[in-house]
Motif scaffolding. Structure first.
Motif, PDB file in Angstrom:
ATOM      1  N   ALA A   1       0.703  -0.680   0.402  1.00  0.00           N
ATOM      2  CA  ALA A   1       0.340   0.082  -0.131  1.00  0.00           C
ATOM      3  C   ALA A   1       0.598   1.188  -0.121  1.00  0.00           C
ATOM      4  O   ALA A   1       0.793   1.909  -0.736  1.00  0.00           O
ATOM      5  N   LYS A   2       2.029   0.815   0.592  1.00  0.00           N
ATOM      6  CA  LYS A   2       2.989   2.633   0.864  1.00  0.00           C
ATOM      7  C   LYS A   2       3.906   2.660  -0.926  1.00  0.00           C
ATOM      8  O   LYS A   2       3.834   3.953  -0.937  1.00  0.00           O
TER       9      LYS A   2
ATOM     10  N   ASP B   1       2.310   2.159  -3.654  1.00  0.00           N
ATOM     11  CA  ASP B   1       1.328   1.538  -4.427  1.00  0.00           C
ATOM     12  C   ASP B   1       1.261   2.841  -5.775  1.00  0.00           C
ATOM     13  O   ASP B   1       1.368   4.347  -5.187  1.00  0.00           O
ATOM     14  N   LYS B   2       1.055   3.074  -6.951  1.00  0.00           N
ATOM     15  CA  LYS B   2       1.030   3.975  -7.386  1.00  0.00           C
ATOM     16  C   LYS B   2       0.336   4.439  -8.198  1.00  0.00           C
ATOM     17  O   LYS B   2      -0.116   5.234  -9.063  1.00  0.00           O
TER      18      LYS B   2
ATOM     19  N   TRP C   1      -6.563   4.633  -3.817  1.00  0.00           N
ATOM     20  CA  TRP C   1      -7.539   3.463  -3.362  1.00  0.00           C
ATOM     21  C   TRP C   1      -8.164   3.736  -4.437  1.00  0.00           C
ATOM     22  O   TRP C   1      -9.137   4.667  -4.362  1.00  0.00           O
TER      23      TRP C   1
ATOM     24  N   SER D   1      -0.174   6.127   0.329  1.00  0.00           N
ATOM     25  CA  SER D   1       0.248   5.648  -0.387  1.00  0.00           C
ATOM     26  C   SER D   1       1.571   7.011  -0.297  1.00  0.00           C
ATOM     27  O   SER D   1       1.478   7.624  -0.333  1.00  0.00           O
ATOM     28  N   GLU D   2       3.319   6.420  -0.113  1.00  0.00           N
ATOM     29  CA  GLU D   2       3.913   7.403   0.231  1.00  0.00           C
ATOM     30  C   GLU D   2       4.193   8.375  -1.451  1.00  0.00           C
ATOM     31  O   GLU D   2       4.711   9.198  -0.978  1.00  0.00           O
TER      32      GLU D   2
END
Length: 304
Positions: free
Chosen positions: A174-175, A177-178, A181, A299-300
């Motif tokens: 999740a961090k 993810d480009k 959500w 997402s970072e």
């Protein structure tokens, strides 16, 4: 030495012996606590370290697996073991759609060289694999899935440790993810409509570990995770009659396959008392697994 000093010395010695025995008796619990502390610390530190990117391992078809990994390699061993379970004609694997997906060559495979799912490079490998897989998933077939296969571990972790690592894996995905959500999927995990999403795609995922013994359907000699895009269920269960017939068949096979009763957590997605996160990682007993997160991390990549 005075009588008081002697008494003090003896008392101190007795206390030391008592404390030593107490520590010895509680050593397993102490060691588990220390192990958990350092595991969490390792994950927290490593998650902050930039990942050194290596050429991504693209998902492989079964023909490509056999071509690239000859017999005797750990990758081929992991793959062959997975296949042997699906194709066993005497003890039929309950997830008939996984077997169909293998036989119709709808599946693709990604490999990691340890079964520590919290390792950042493994998280990145899976992210790369899913990113490569999704644009081609529909073309692969209606029983498609991406299968993550880990190198077999001679000293496997416990069921509880694998559960913690599994959620660190999903949180790590999740961090990085480009894509956002999906708006129609809640972020709160304890919700009947929640499911894991990556690259804008909702998934159903199942993990098998070497630590599982009673729940044979969740046992694998090498840790295995299957990621199924949820749109495949729209095809397989296109009518209520098809859904009912399919689930009835799967449950009947489960009752024969597993030494313990069918998990009460296996419910229909969206039902008020259903929680999909509980189905991802079933414990080796009929007790619901826990999830350490209320929500997966944002997402970072998108926040940068």
């Amino acid at each position: 030495m005075s009588l008081v000093q002697i008494s003090t010395f003896v008392l101190a010695g007795a206390i030391s012996v008592l404390l030593g025995k107490m520590a010895l008796n509680n050593l397993p619990a102490i060691m588990r606590g220390i192990s958990g502390f350092f595991s969490d610390a390792k994950y927290n530190v490593e998650s902050k370290i930039p990942i050194i990117r290596t050429p991504s391992a693209k998902p492989l078809t079964r023909a490509q697996v056999k071509e690239q990994y000859p017999e005797g390699t750990w990758q081929r061993t992991a793959y062959d073991e997975y296949v042997s379970v699906l194709t066993d004609e005497e003890l039929i694997f309950p997830c008939i759609y996984a077997t169909k997906g293998f036989k119709s060559d709808d599946q693709v495979y990604v490999f990691i060289d340890t079964d520590d799912l919290s390792t950042p490079r493994h998280i990145q490998t899976l992210a790369d694999g899913l990113t490569d897989y999704l644009p081609n998933a529909h073309a692969l077939g209606p029983n498609t899935s991406l299968v993550l296969l880990a190198k077999q571990n001679e000293n496997p972790s416990s069921v509880e440790e694998y559960n913690a690592q599994f959620w660190k894996l999903l949180d790590g995905l999740a961090k990085i993810d480009k894509k956002p959500w999906p708006k129609n999927i809640p972020r709160v995990i304890d919700h009947e409509r929640w499911c894991f999403c990556f690259a804008g795609e909702p998934f159903f995922t199942v993990i098998q570990t070497p630590a599982h013994q009673q729940r044979r359907t969740r046992h694998a000699k090498g840790l295995t995770i299957v990621f199924q895009p949820k749109w495949i269920f729209d095809i397989l269960f296109s009518t209520d009659a098809k859904r009912t017939a399919a689930l009835s068949k799967v449950r009947a096979l489960l009752a024969k396959y597993d030494p313990i009763p069918v998990s009460p957590d296996l419910k229909n997605y969206g039902d008020p008392d259903s929680r999909e996160f509980e189905q991802y990682f079933l414990l080796d007993e009929n007790v619901s697994a826990t999830c350490p997160f209320e929500e997966l991390s944002p997402s970072e990549v998108l926040a940068a």
